[in-house]
Design an enzyme around this catalytic site. Structure first.
Site, mmCIF file in Angstrom:
data_model
loop_
_atom_site.group_PDB
_atom_site.id
_atom_site.type_symbol
_atom_site.label_atom_id
_atom_site.label_comp_id
_atom_site.label_asym_id
_atom_site.label_seq_id
_atom_site.Cartn_x
_atom_site.Cartn_y
_atom_site.Cartn_z
ATOM 1 N N GLY A 1 0.841 -1.196 0.000
ATOM 2 C CA GLY A 1 0.000 0.000 0.000
ATOM 3 C C GLY A 1 0.877 1.247 0.000
ATOM 4 C CE1 TYR B 1 -10.391 3.987 5.944
ATOM 5 C CE2 TYR B 1 -10.784 6.285 6.531
ATOM 6 C CZ TYR B 1 -9.910 5.230 6.339
ATOM 7 O OH TYR B 1 -8.568 5.425 6.541
ATOM 8 C CB THR C 1 -8.100 7.634 9.730
ATOM 9 O OG1 THR C 1 -8.669 8.734 9.043
ATOM 10 C CG2 THR C 1 -9.241 6.742 10.194
ATOM 11 C CB ALA D 1 -6.464 0.043 6.238
ATOM 12 C CE LYS E 1 -8.068 2.943 9.906
ATOM 13 N NZ LYS E 1 -6.945 2.024 9.530
ATOM 14 C CG LEU F 1 2.103 4.111 6.098
ATOM 15 C CD1 LEU F 1 2.884 5.413 6.011
ATOM 16 C CD2 LEU F 1 1.148 4.162 7.285
HETATM 17 N N1 LIG Z 1 -4.494 7.597 2.721
HETATM 18 C C1 LIG Z 1 -4.845 8.499 3.640
HETATM 19 O O1 LIG Z 1 -5.076 9.674 3.340
HETATM 20 C C2 LIG Z 1 -4.956 8.090 5.081
HETATM 21 C C3 LIG Z 1 -5.333 9.056 6.026
HETATM 22 C C4 LIG Z 1 -5.404 8.690 7.374
HETATM 23 C C5 LIG Z 1 -5.106 7.397 7.751
HETATM 24 N N2 LIG Z 1 -4.785 6.472 6.808
HETATM 25 C C6 LIG Z 1 -4.500 5.110 7.264
HETATM 26 O O2 LIG Z 1 -3.172 4.779 6.883
HETATM 27 C C7 LIG Z 1 -3.067 3.373 6.668
HETATM 28 C C8 LIG Z 1 -2.395 3.111 5.338
HETATM 29 O O3 LIG Z 1 -3.192 3.682 4.296
HETATM 30 P P1 LIG Z 1 -2.647 3.799 2.807
HETATM 31 O O4 LIG Z 1 -2.845 5.203 2.372
HETATM 32 O O5 LIG Z 1 -1.309 3.181 2.691
HETATM 33 O O6 LIG Z 1 -3.742 2.897 2.069
HETATM 34 P P2 LIG Z 1 -3.584 1.917 0.824
HETATM 35 O O7 LIG Z 1 -2.613 2.485 -0.140
HETATM 36 O O8 LIG Z 1 -4.972 1.619 0.362
HETATM 37 O O9 LIG Z 1 -2.936 0.620 1.450
HETATM 38 C C9 LIG Z 1 -3.673 -0.310 2.180
HETATM 39 C C10 LIG Z 1 -3.064 -1.658 1.927
HETATM 40 O O10 LIG Z 1 -3.799 -2.604 2.689
HETATM 41 C C11 LIG Z 1 -3.910 -3.771 1.928
HETATM 42 N N3 LIG Z 1 -5.014 -4.610 2.362
HETATM 43 C C12 LIG Z 1 -6.355 -4.442 2.175
HETATM 44 N N4 LIG Z 1 -7.028 -5.477 2.695
HETATM 45 C C13 LIG Z 1 -6.091 -6.320 3.230
HETATM 46 C C14 LIG Z 1 -6.159 -7.570 3.882
HETATM 47 N N5 LIG Z 1 -7.319 -8.175 4.107
HETATM 48 N N6 LIG Z 1 -5.002 -8.153 4.278
HETATM 49 C C15 LIG Z 1 -3.807 -7.550 4.055
HETATM 50 N N7 LIG Z 1 -3.684 -6.384 3.420
HETATM 51 C C16 LIG Z 1 -4.818 -5.770 3.014
HETATM 52 C C17 LIG Z 1 -4.129 -3.276 0.501
HETATM 53 O O11 LIG Z 1 -3.793 -4.325 -0.398
HETATM 54 P P3 LIG Z 1 -4.630 -4.530 -1.774
HETATM 55 O O12 LIG Z 1 -4.424 -3.241 -2.529
HETATM 56 O O13 LIG Z 1 -3.988 -5.706 -2.378
HETATM 57 O O14 LIG Z 1 -6.051 -4.721 -1.339
HETATM 58 C C18 LIG Z 1 -3.148 -2.115 0.458
HETATM 59 O O15 LIG Z 1 -1.890 -2.541 0.011
HETATM 60 C C19 LIG Z 1 -4.486 2.832 6.789
HETATM 61 O O16 LIG Z 1 -4.674 2.318 8.071
HETATM 62 C C20 LIG Z 1 -5.376 4.049 6.618
HETATM 63 O O17 LIG Z 1 -6.596 3.898 7.287
HETATM 64 C C21 LIG Z 1 -4.673 6.788 5.490
#
Ligand SMILES: NC(=O)c1ccc[n+]([C@@H]2O[C@H](COP(=O)([O-])OP(=O)(O)OC[C@H]3O[C@@H](n4cnc5c(N)ncnc54)[C@H](OP(=O)(O)O)[C@@H]3O)[C@@H](O)[C@H]2O)c1
Length: 288
Positions: A10, A124, A100, A59, A128, A12
């Site tokens: 993902g 969402y 988040t 996530a 969370k 992060l």
């Molecule tokens: N992006 C933001 O603006 C933001 C803001 C605040 C907090 N956050 C938090 O930061 C964290 C990282 O977010 P991110 O931006 O890196 O999101 P992301 O790019 O969507 O990455 C999430 C990763 O989780 C994987 N995933 C989904 N379901 C899964 C499962 N059942 N088992 C294992 N892996 C799984 C996805 O894999 P697939 O793609 O293969 O499904 C993806 O690689 C999350 O907890 C999110 O809630 C993000």
């Protein structure tokens, strides 16, 4: 010391792989290698690696789709998180979970503190929040790191979307009535490394970490476009027009205020908040 990273492919996850914790051996598993919703696989992975630290960057993050896929979102963001935290308690592993600002309703006039009442306004955020509550109940050794408006050179995020749109369009309407503090993925990786370093001082705690400067989506877009044009990474300048959230139709309601008060992590770990302007310039110069 083994540090297990879930969701390694993902946004992060990539940022943490690029800037791994300063101590320990990082083991990275993507969703295919470790589906965190699979209880058997969870036992197997803990049995094989015996991690001392688990970083959960996995996530369900499709905020609008979650409105129709509540069960899928809950399976990843709440039920799997509960299992991971319980597994960490059983094995004495330190659990770092990423959460988040969407656990808040965004109605506050001031930056959100860790102790403020959560009240999510979309599915969402609700799932969370359930994940956070399960961790609090698990009595594991944990740190929940809430962040907001994450962007980086990896995955899907606002910065990359703006660069894609800006390549074709010279005008764009962007929401200006939601405020937040953009957070660079590489800086979150640094904050996680700091939490690991200071883990002995942390006894089940929530931390906020975001950008140091407050903005809104329209001004953030303006900064990206101006810098990109100045660096010669876009063929033309892009004009941003302010619009209200109510005129930008999406399935999930977003908090109006996403700003997090980060004094706690700043004091405990002595780390700087994310300087998103520097990060935007760096990503543009190194990746475009
Ligand atoms: N992006 C933001 O603006 C933001 C803001 C605040 C907090 N956050 C938090 O930061 C964290 C990282 O977010 P991110 O931006 O890196 O999101 P992301 O790019 O969507 O990455 C999430 C990763 O989780 C994987 N995933 C989904 N379901 C899964 C499962 N059942 N088992 C294992 N892996 C799984 C996805 O894999 P697939 O793609 O293969 O499904 C993806 O690689 C999350 O907890 C999110 O809630 C993000």
């Amino acid at each position: 010391m083994k540090i297990l990273l879930t969701g390694a492919d993902g946004q992060l996850g990539h940022s943490i792989r690029k800037k791994p914790p300063s101590e320990g051996q990082l083991i990275t598993l993507n969703s295919k290698e470790f589906d965190i919703t699979d209880p058997v696989k969870t036992d197997e992975i803990f049995g094989i690696y015996k991690p001392a630290v688990v970083i959960n960057a996995a996530a369900y993050t499709a905020v609008d789709k979650a409105e129709e896929e509540e069960q899928q979102a809950r399976a990843v963001n709440a039920l799997a998180v509960k299992r991971l935290s319980e597994k960490c308690r059983q094995t004495d592993a330190f659990f770092i979970h990423i959460s988040t600002d969407y656990v808040f309703d965004g109605k506050s006039d001031t930056p959100y503190k860790e102790t403020d009442k959560i009240n999510p306004i979309n599915i969402y955020g609700k799932t969370k929040a359930e994940g956070e509550k399960a961790i609090l109940r698990s009595k594991s050794h944990f740190a929940i790191l809430r962040t907001s408006w994450v962007f980086s050179e990896y995955g899907h995020n606002f910065f990359k979307t703006m660069m894609k749109i800006g390549a074709d369009k010279k005008n764009l309407k962007v929401v200006y009535d939601q405020i937040g503090a953009p957070t660079y993925g590489g800086d979150i990786a640094g904050a996680i490394s700091a939490l690991i370093k200071h883990r002995d001082k942390i006894d089940g705690d929530i931390f906020h970490y975001c950008g140091e400067e407050i903005t809104n989506w329209a001004d953030f877009a303006r900064y990206i476009f101006n810098e990109a044009f100045e660096q010669g990474k876009l063929p033309h300048s892009v004009e941003v027009e302010d619009i209200l959230s109510k005129d930008y139709k999406v399935a999930a309601t977003r908090p109006k205020n996403s700003v997090l008060d980060c004094k706690k992590i700043n004091t405990l770990c002595d780390i700087k908040l994310s300087d998103w302007r520097v990060a935007v310039r760096k990503i543009l110069s190194e990746n475009y």
